[in-house]
Design an enzyme around this catalytic site. Sequence first.
Site, mmCIF file in Angstrom:
data_model
loop_
_atom_site.group_PDB
_atom_site.id
_atom_site.type_symbol
_atom_site.label_atom_id
_atom_site.label_comp_id
_atom_site.label_asym_id
_atom_site.label_seq_id
_atom_site.Cartn_x
_atom_site.Cartn_y
_atom_site.Cartn_z
ATOM 1 C CE LYS A 113 -4.566 -1.880 1.567
ATOM 2 N NZ LYS A 113 -5.509 -1.148 2.618
ATOM 3 C CE LYS A 195 -9.588 -9.173 -3.926
ATOM 4 N NZ LYS A 195 -10.817 -8.305 -3.679
ATOM 5 C CE LYS A 198 -14.803 -3.971 1.056
ATOM 6 N NZ LYS A 198 -13.542 -3.687 1.639
HETATM 7 P P1 ATP Z 1 -10.614 -3.495 -0.972
HETATM 8 O O1 ATP Z 1 -10.327 -3.272 -2.357
HETATM 9 O O2 ATP Z 1 -10.977 -2.525 0.010
HETATM 10 O O3 ATP Z 1 -9.534 -4.586 -0.521
HETATM 11 P P2 ATP Z 1 -12.165 -6.022 -1.362
HETATM 12 O O4 ATP Z 1 -13.342 -5.857 -2.140
HETATM 13 O O5 ATP Z 1 -10.663 -6.783 -1.669
HETATM 14 O O6 ATP Z 1 -11.821 -4.581 -1.125
HETATM 15 P P3 ATP Z 1 -11.710 -7.027 1.351
HETATM 16 O O7 ATP Z 1 -12.237 -6.264 2.666
HETATM 17 O O8 ATP Z 1 -10.104 -7.234 1.138
HETATM 18 O O9 ATP Z 1 -12.693 -6.639 0.189
HETATM 19 O O10 ATP Z 1 -12.197 -8.532 1.847
HETATM 20 C C1 ATP Z 1 -13.391 -8.616 2.393
HETATM 21 C C2 ATP Z 1 -13.834 -10.118 2.090
HETATM 22 O O11 ATP Z 1 -14.336 -10.218 0.754
HETATM 23 C C3 ATP Z 1 -12.853 -11.158 2.431
HETATM 24 O O12 ATP Z 1 -13.378 -12.337 2.992
HETATM 25 C C4 ATP Z 1 -12.316 -11.520 1.092
HETATM 26 O O13 ATP Z 1 -11.713 -12.832 1.064
HETATM 27 C C5 ATP Z 1 -13.552 -11.266 0.400
HETATM 28 N N1 ATP Z 1 -13.487 -11.194 -1.050
HETATM 29 C C6 ATP Z 1 -12.800 -9.828 -1.636
HETATM 30 N N2 ATP Z 1 -12.963 -9.845 -3.071
HETATM 31 C C7 ATP Z 1 -13.538 -11.064 -3.374
HETATM 32 C C8 ATP Z 1 -13.937 -11.589 -4.658
HETATM 33 N N3 ATP Z 1 -13.298 -10.988 -5.499
HETATM 34 N N4 ATP Z 1 -14.185 -12.854 -4.744
HETATM 35 C C9 ATP Z 1 -14.441 -13.570 -3.484
HETATM 36 N N5 ATP Z 1 -14.136 -13.177 -2.443
HETATM 37 C C10 ATP Z 1 -13.628 -11.746 -2.201
HETATM 38 MG MG MG Z 2 -9.021 -6.449 -0.485
#
Ligand code: ATP
Ligand code: MG
Length: 330
Positions: A113, A195, A198
């Site tokens: 980061k 992947k 959010k």
């Molecule tokens: P950020 O971009 O803020 O990291 P993110 O979408 O990657 O957001 P996280 O907060 O890192 O979300 O992860 C939250 C949960 O969602 C975790 O349990 C992670 O394993 C799951 N997760 C995140 N992205 C995916 C995806 N594309 N497919 C399946 N599970 C996901």
């Molecule tokens: Mg993430």
Amino acid sequence: MSKERLLTGLQPSGALTIGNYIGGVKRLLKYQDEYDTFLFVPDMHAITVTQEPALLHKRIKELVAIYLAVGIDPKKVHLYIQSENLYHANLSWILECHSYFGEMSRMHQFKEKSKNHENFTCGLFTYPALMAADILLYDAKYVPTGADQKQHVELARNIADRFNSRYGKEYFVKPEPVIPEVGARIRDLQDPSKKMSKSTDNPKASVFMTDDEKSIRKKFASAVTDSDGKISFDEENKPGVSNLLTLYSVFTGLKIDEVVAKFQGSGYGDLKNEVANVVIDTMKPIQDKYKYYLESTEIDEALDEGREFTNKIAKEKYEIIRNVVGLGRN
Ligand code: ATP
Ligand code: MG
């Protein structure tokens, strides 16, 4: 026998995607029945990077509304906001003073980061100490987390171990990271080599749990596929199509083979359309409840209860630790 303690949280860094739903939120329903579950909103972690204050407030509330909408039961789960419990930051400071610059510097997430920013905060660096406090305050045994956070839970374990041996008693329970079995990883709709996330910059890349029907259809209609035209599951050579097949599979419960068989002879347009249908069918009832909860008093009731309960536990633990390290009066 009392249930074992499990603690987890999701950062309010953006609206939740259908990837978060599949890989994160849905699992909570299982945890709430099997464990004494502590589910918190780590808003203090969110401000390690710049946030727009009004938006952060809004996202915290929306995240709690989503939890309730998918079926999190505040009678079973301790649902609370990190910043509403001052002991997290207080214990974090003590733990920072029991962790080393060298070990903090080895955290992958910090390296990752910080390289994207010219000016990153000290909070981004010390964040794992706060996370250790989140966990150790409650003697949480299990900490389900994404693979990217595993190293932080291991650090919390090391800090607990060091603290216990320095002061000669098991003051902290050593937490164990729980990395859920690799489920489906949902890919970015515009760039399936990544992947779905959010915190994306491209709103067409992610389908959010609260997207309306029209935008869900539009996003799937413009999902990147390939020029081959045949429907088969091949994540390496056909990541876009494989992602759509995966989505259909997880949203219907059908196996990938069955999904591939079902769409034999269909075009990509049909597949996209059908994926949109099953996602909309699943999200619609959740969205209805979500709207209800956003307007209801139940969010505040749940959070007030969670705050009272967790403050009591945290205070007890913090007072012991404060005394053990010699702070204040005996
Ligand atoms: P950020 O971009 O803020 O990291 P993110 O979408 O990657 O957001 P996280 O907060 O890192 O979300 O992860 C939250 C949960 O969602 C975790 O349990 C992670 O394993 C799951 N997760 C995140 N992205 C995916 C995806 N594309 N497919 C399946 N599970 C996901
Ligand atoms: Mg993430």
